[in-house]
Design a protein around this motif. Structure first.
Motif, short mmCIF file in Angstrom:
data_model
loop_
_atom_site.label_atom_id
_atom_site.label_comp_id
_atom_site.label_asym_id
_atom_site.label_seq_id
_atom_site.Cartn_x
_atom_site.Cartn_y
_atom_site.Cartn_z
N UNK A 97 -7.30 9.40 0.78
CA UNK A 97 -6.91 10.89 0.45
C UNK A 97 -6.61 10.74 -1.22
N UNK A 98 -5.45 10.03 -1.31
CA UNK A 98 -5.12 10.13 -2.61
C UNK A 98 -5.81 9.67 -3.78
N UNK A 143 2.23 13.71 5.45
CA UNK A 143 1.50 12.24 5.91
C UNK A 143 2.38 11.10 5.17
N UNK A 144 3.02 11.18 4.20
CA UNK A 144 3.60 9.96 3.59
C UNK A 144 5.10 9.83 4.32
N UNK A 146 3.40 6.16 -2.81
CA UNK A 146 4.46 6.90 -3.44
C UNK A 146 4.45 6.78 -4.81
N UNK A 147 4.01 5.87 -5.43
CA UNK A 147 3.90 5.74 -6.85
C UNK A 147 2.95 6.69 -7.43
N UNK A 148 1.79 6.74 -6.64
CA UNK A 148 0.79 7.70 -6.94
C UNK A 148 1.24 9.38 -6.82
N UNK A 149 2.01 9.46 -5.65
CA UNK A 149 2.58 10.75 -5.43
C UNK A 149 3.43 11.54 -6.47
N UNK A 200 0.84 -1.29 -0.06
CA UNK A 200 0.11 0.06 -0.20
C UNK A 200 0.88 1.29 -0.03
N UNK A 201 1.94 1.34 0.87
CA UNK A 201 2.76 2.50 0.93
C UNK A 201 3.71 2.63 -0.44
#
Length: 551
Positions: free
Chosen positions: A213-214, A173-174, A153-156, A148-149
């Motif tokens: 949220x993302x 938050x990340x 990071x990929x989406x961010x 999930x993390x």
């Protein structure tokens, strides 16, 4: 006396021996039970349980707890349990010496210590299992959490531009999640599995929130910055096109509502920037509901205009037709009122009918003149109401018209009934004439005269202007009852006369054989006298006739 003492002494000895035997048996049983519990504790596989912990990282809390548990267990096996065995041995000796009270206290104290040891071992095993289970859960949960993390990071990275002003808060938050993951790894490496478990639970919650949220933020920005503005623009264009096409839309206050929605939209965008996503979604639902309502109202106006074009000609035709019908009804009522009596209730109904039609006609005229100053939906609703009112009004007008026509029908029917009653009285007279009666009773003549006068009264009432049919019906009903009464009296009178004549005929046949009959017939030589004085009915006479035949 000596015998009594001796017997008493024997009984006491027997009692003491019996009591001693019973107490020894009971205490030895308690000692055996406690000993079984002591052996059970000694045989528990605590060492095997402790060996589970050796598979983990023997460091930090895990190592400290393991050393303490092993030390505690060794102390139980090497000291506590042998001491308990010695206490039980002492209790046996005391029991053998019949020192039951001390022996019982020794057994209870030993049992209490065994309970304490049992509780201590249970807590030890519980804490041990908690560490082992925590390590297993951590090993199972860490993989999906890391995945999930990784996706976060990929989406961010790939969708960075879509997060706009929320990007700093999301990155913070990340980083917090990443720091917690590092703390988790350190605690696990140091053997602090319980702390690691607590950290991992918080990491999972924080990662889930961040992932949610993302996933939601780009859609919320799209809704706030494109979907809603496009719909608002579309509504403004649609409103203007409909106004140019002749629609009246002031009642909707579209511009004012759109201005309020725009202010609300800006506030919701600020809420998204602050990551108040639930608040933003609730507000967006309200805006969408308001936009849907405005779209529905515009569609309602378009549909109403189309329906109005279909309904208006029919309403105009009905207004003209029913107006003519009510006008003709008023004229006919005025004519009929000269010849007939119309009740106040019916006149009020006719007056209310005319007045109601005038109101409806006025409303209809207003709808034709206000089509550029009123919404088509409102005009359509008014015409629908007019349509319903006209239908009810026509029903009332038809019912009133039927009442007017019924007055004439009732008059003709009443005149026909008068002629029928006159004919009935004429037939009664003819029956009397054919019966050749020398006379009739005074009561009958009075009834015949009353019936004739009643019919004359009906005729006189029928000739009055205006004609009161209610009174005519009342008099006619009474006249009918009188005529029926006269006709029934006529039939009864003729039947009685015929009966009297038969009496004379049969009397003349048997008068020579019966002196009483002969004497009666000499006194009553006429039918009228027999009808007046005779008390024999036809049923009474017939048996007398049969009896006379025997002579």
């Amino acid at each position: 006396m000596l015998l009594y003492v001796l017997v008493g002494l024997i009984l006491v000895i027997v009692f003491l021996v019996g009591y001693g035997t019973w107490m020894r048996k009971r205490l030895f049983g308690e000692i055996d039970r406690v000993e079984e519990r002591r052996v059970e504790i000694m045989n528990r596989p605590v060492a095997a349980e402790l060996s589970k912990i050796k598979q983990l990282n023997m460091a930090g809390d895990t190592e400290e707890k393991f050393d303490q548990w092993r030390k505690d267990w060794d102390n139980i096996v090497s000291q506590s349990l042998p001491n308990l065995e010695e206490m039980l041995f002492n209790a046996e000796e005391l029991t053998d010496k019949y020192r039951f009270h001390k022996a019982e206290q020794q057994v209870k104290e030993t049992d209490k210590k065994i309970v304490a040891i049992q509780k201590s071992i249970d807590e030890m095993i519980k804490d041990l299992n908690l560490i082992v289970e925590s390590e297993e859960k951590n090993r199972t949960d860490i993989t999906p959490i890391k995945e999930t993390f990784h996706q976060i990071k990929k989406n961010m990275i790939t969708k960075r531009s879509r997060f706009d002003k929320t990007l700093p808060a999301l990155e913070q938050s990340m980083k917090a999640v990443e720091t917690q993951l590092m703390n988790y790894a350190a605690e696990t490496e140091n053997g602090n599995y319980l702390n690691a478990r607590e950290i991992l639970v918080h990491v999972r919650e924080a990662a889930d929130v961040l992932s949610d949220q993302i996933n939601r933020i780009p859609d919320l920005y799209k809704d706030l910055r494109k979907t809603i503005p496009d719909q608002m623009k579309e509504l403004r264009q649609g409103k203007q096109e409909m106004i140019d096409d002749g629609y009246y839309l002031d009642q909707l206050q579209i511009d004012e509502q759109l201005e309020e929605m725009e202010k609300h939209r800006l506030l919701l965008e600020t809420a998204v920037n602050k990551l108040a996503l639930d608040e933003a979604e609730d507000g967006l639902k309200g805006i969408h509901d308001q936009l849907d309502w405005l779209y529905a109202q515009l569609e309602k106006e378009a549909v109403s205009r189309q329906r109005l074009q279909e309904l208006a000609p029919a309403i105009e035709t009905n207004v003209t037709r029913i107006g003519t019908k009510i006008k003709n009804l008023s004229e006919e009522t005025a004519v009929v009122q000269d010849s007939y009596h119309i009740s106040d209730e019916d006149l009020k109904m006719h007056h209310d009918l005319s007045r109601s039609f005038q109101k409806i006609e006025s409303v209809y005229v207003d709808t034709q003149t206000d089509q550029q100053q009123e919404a088509f939906s409102a005009i359509y609703e008014k015409l629908e109401a007019i349509k319903s009112d006209l239908s009810e009004m026509e029903t009332v007008a038809d019912e009133f018209n039927q009442k007017i026509k019924a007055l004439r029908k009732d008059e003709m029917k009443a005149r026909g009934q008068v002629q029928s009653l006159k004919h009935q009285l004429y037939e009664a007279r003819q029956i009397l004439l054919k019966s050749n009666l020398p006379g009739v009773p005074g009561s009958f003549a009075s009834a015949l005269q009353k019936a004739g006068e009643q019919l004359n009264a009906v005729n006189a009432k029928l000739d009055e202007k205006p004609l009161n049919m209610v009174m005519v019906q009342k008099l006619l009903e009474q006249a009918g009852q009188d005529a029926d009464d006269v006709f029934q009296q006529t039939e009864k009178l003729v039947d009685t006369a015929k009966f009297a004549e038969e009496m004379i005929q049969y009397g003349n046949r048997y008068r020579s054989d019966d002196a009483e009959i002969d004497q009666a017939l000499k006194k009553q030589n006429s039918i009228s006298e027999i009808m007046t004085t005779s008390r024999l009915s036809k049923q009474q006479f017939m048996p007398l006739k049969k009896e006379n035949r025997k002579f």
